[in-house]
Enzyme design. Structure first.
Site, PDB file in Angstrom:
ATOM      1  CD  GLU A 192      -2.758   0.933   2.596  1.00 25.77           C
ATOM      2  OE1 GLU A 192      -3.211   1.975   3.083  1.00 25.77           O
ATOM      3  OE2 GLU A 192      -2.937  -0.199   3.107  1.00 25.77           O
ATOM      4  CG  ASP A 198      -3.163   9.301   7.217  1.00 26.88           C
ATOM      5  OD1 ASP A 198      -3.748   8.215   7.037  1.00 26.88           O
ATOM      6  OD2 ASP A 198      -2.685   9.979   6.295  1.00 26.88           O
TER       7      ASP A 198
END
Length: 256
Positions: free
Chosen positions: A49, A60
């Protein structure tokens, strides 16, 4: 239609589990990211990824945010990520998926992004800020250029939504293991196993567990009921420390 799902299902049918590392492209340099991609391929990662940095991420945690800021300061953008993937494709066919947000892709140009993704043999995209209800504006490009739109399932997602996620997505269902943003966390693995058993009753895509997975013990336990694991924050920390031995141990932990 993307071939990502078929690639994963073939491995699963052969009794394999997937290990998917996440790296932020260009945190240190593009050359370092190139080397790290090839390292992960050699070490046995199933697919990788690749993070495209964005200034305002929504999912995040601190570590990955720091990585994104460093990458942005290094001038990394969508175009440079594609240049790196083209370089990787000269020597490797390992499956690659992009994890980003819609803003950088929209700025680059929607059709150009998916067209170039096809040209560099990118298998899929993960876009946390584009739920299935909002994917209509990219759907024609996903279909035209055969790039998997990978859906996410969170702890607050109703079980009744699993079928729709699988019908509207491809590749695999990204099962978020904990509330909040990415980062190392204590995971209630017994509760997670029960959750996976319920999800699997409705899912038609492979189930990959991500968020909070940070040790060999986590990996070994979770792959008993998941089809694979996605590890981001821990991978980034170990890359910063140049601790490739521990990274190899994490990958080995996913091998039955």
């Amino acid at each position: 239609m993307s071939n990502l799902g078929e690639l994963l299902k073939e491995k699963i049918n052969n009794g394999e589990k997937a290990f998917i590392p996440y790296i932020m492209i260009g945190e240190e340099s593009l050359d370092r990211s190139y080397d790290d991609i090839l390292f992960f391929e050699k070490a046995g990662a199933t697919l990788i990824e690749l993070g495209i940095p964005f200034s305002d991420p929504t999912s995040d945690g601190k570590v990955i945010q720091e990585s994104g800021i460093k990458a942005l300061k290094n001038g990394v953008n969508v175009e440079k990520v594609f240049e790196l993937i083209k370089k990787v494709r000269e020597v490797s066919d390992i499956p690659l998926v992009i994890m980003s947000y819609i803003n950088p892709i929209f700025k680059y140009g929607l059709e150009e992004f998916f067209k170039t993704s096809k040209e560099v043999n990118l298998q899929g995209v993960i876009l946390p800020d584009v739920p299935i209800e909002e994917k209509a504006f990219i759907e024609e490009y996903i279909d035209k250029y055969e790039i998997a739109y990978i859906p996410l399932y969170s702890p607050t997602t109703p079980k009744s939504r699993v079928k729709d996620l699988c019908l509207n997505g491809e590749g695999f269902l990204y099962v978020v293991t904990s509330l909040g943003v990415t980062g190392e966390k204590d995971i209630d693995k017994k509760a997670l196993e029960e959750e996976f058993n319920l999800i699997r009753k409705e899912a038609t895509l492979p189930l990959m567990a991500g968020f909070g997975i940070s040790s060999k013990e986590d990996v070994k336990e979770i792959i008993k009921y998941a089809d694979g694991v996605i590890v981001g924050t821990k991978v980034i920390k170990l890359l910063r420390e140049n601790d490739y031995n521990t990274l190899e141990d994490l990958i080995k932990a996913s091998k039955l």
